[in-house]
Design a protein around this motif. Sequence first.
Motif, PDB file in Angstrom:
ATOM      1  N   ASN A 136      -3.983  -3.674  -3.725  1.00  0.00           N
ATOM      2  CA  ASN A 136      -4.094  -2.567  -4.198  1.00  0.00           C
ATOM      3  C   ASN A 136      -3.360  -2.810  -5.382  1.00  0.00           C
ATOM      4  O   ASN A 136      -2.159  -3.050  -5.258  1.00  0.00           O
ATOM      5  CB  ASN A 136      -3.502  -1.399  -3.371  1.00  0.00           C
ATOM      6  N   ASN A 177      -5.921   3.751  -7.534  1.00  0.00           N
ATOM      7  CA  ASN A 177      -5.898   2.384  -6.999  1.00  0.00           C
ATOM      8  C   ASN A 177      -4.437   2.254  -6.648  1.00  0.00           C
ATOM      9  O   ASN A 177      -4.011   1.292  -5.509  1.00  0.00           O
ATOM     10  CB  ASN A 177      -6.430   1.265  -8.064  1.00  0.00           C
ATOM     11  N   ARG A 179      -2.056   2.871  -4.825  1.00  0.00           N
ATOM     12  CA  ARG A 179      -1.713   3.600  -3.723  1.00  0.00           C
ATOM     13  C   ARG A 179      -1.423   2.847  -2.436  1.00  0.00           C
ATOM     14  O   ARG A 179      -2.228   1.835  -2.261  1.00  0.00           O
ATOM     15  CB  ARG A 179      -2.428   4.663  -3.436  1.00  0.00           C
ATOM     16  N   LYS A 181      -3.008   3.476   0.454  1.00  0.00           N
ATOM     17  CA  LYS A 181      -4.611   3.524   0.731  1.00  0.00           C
ATOM     18  C   LYS A 181      -5.305   3.974  -0.248  1.00  0.00           C
ATOM     19  O   LYS A 181      -5.313   5.298  -0.793  1.00  0.00           O
ATOM     20  CB  LYS A 181      -4.850   4.730   1.869  1.00  0.00           C
ATOM     21  N   ALA A 182      -5.896   2.930  -1.154  1.00  0.00           N
ATOM     22  CA  ALA A 182      -6.534   3.184  -2.358  1.00  0.00           C
ATOM     23  C   ALA A 182      -7.547   4.006  -2.141  1.00  0.00           C
ATOM     24  O   ALA A 182      -8.576   3.878  -1.257  1.00  0.00           O
ATOM     25  CB  ALA A 182      -6.997   1.684  -2.715  1.00  0.00           C
ATOM     26  N   LYS A 183      -7.952   4.840  -3.271  1.00  0.00           N
ATOM     27  CA  LYS A 183      -9.067   5.812  -3.524  1.00  0.00           C
ATOM     28  C   LYS A 183     -10.601   5.083  -3.839  1.00  0.00           C
ATOM     29  O   LYS A 183     -11.542   5.034  -3.572  1.00  0.00           O
ATOM     30  CB  LYS A 183      -8.903   6.832  -4.251  1.00  0.00           C
ATOM     31  N   LEU A 261       1.949  -2.759  -2.366  1.00  0.00           N
ATOM     32  CA  LEU A 261       2.439  -2.251  -3.972  1.00  0.00           C
ATOM     33  C   LEU A 261       3.557  -3.018  -4.173  1.00  0.00           C
ATOM     34  O   LEU A 261       3.703  -3.076  -5.472  1.00  0.00           O
ATOM     35  CB  LEU A 261       2.626  -0.725  -3.873  1.00  0.00           C
TER      36      LEU A 261
END
Length: 317
Positions: A136, A177, A179, A181-183, A261
């Motif tokens: 991410n 992205n 994050r 938990k990426a969307k 991250l």
Amino acid sequence: MMIYVLLFLGFLLVELIYFKIAERYNILDKPNERSSHKILTIRGGGVIFPISLVVALALGQVTWILAAVVGIIALVSFIDDMYSLSQGPRAAIQVLGSLLLFYDLDLFEVHWIFIVISLILLIGWINAFNFMDGINGISVLYTLVTLYSFSLIPVNHVHTDLYITLALASAVFALFNLRIKAKAFLGDVGSISLAIILGYFMIYTILNTGGNFYYLLFFSVYGVDAVITILVRIINKENIFEPHRSHLYQFLANEIKVNHLVVSACYAAVQLAINLVFIHFVGFENLSWFEFLVSLIIIAGIYFAIRLRVIKQMSVL
């Protein structure tokens, strides 16, 4: 200023519409044993980048050749995201697209050996950037750092509006992205589009600074990780074209369990630091062949030392 606000909101709307389409047609990245994520995630969120070039073309910020090349290769990459094309068609379209970019940049006016070297390096960069897009935020942060670095070079001031447009598209994608938990993920459609765009800027910068190839240091962090990982895999007699989890960033994020991250931010921060040192303190115009090679060796040496230490740490976990 208002045009940039409208662009940001427009890109945001486009991305949200794409998410609805992706969910409707099941364009999702399903986790497997090689993945760095554990939940279903929208694939192809990077479609915003070829779309941003279409917008840039309408605004007169980019040549139609660059927009067309990115658009065509993005389309093939999007199909690959969904159906996994063989390497042949993907390689052929990348070579053809690269040659069209060379025409756009008047690269055919130089000696043929430089054209061959440029083709090898650009195709290598496209695939290296794609390989590096595995956790991410890593590629969108790296893109923002690279765009900013290019914008500091006087010959690139002509592209300022284009850099801002691409930065706005990057900022929109980062919302989903960058994050825990990426969307959404870039997908090949996004990572390959970005690689071509950045590669184009690199060639433009080199050509318009009198052939100063030392600007390749702007790609040194991704380049060193990709090249050393490939060499290690070749030594271990592994198929370098098969998916894997043996990049340093993957070791850090997946095996050592460092926050994704944090790893992404470190890659971007190191590249930014390298770029700013050479722009403001060393001066690319002052570099020599020897100093360039020594710089690469130092970067590679530090990377390799960190990699060995991380592997040693992994062995005791």
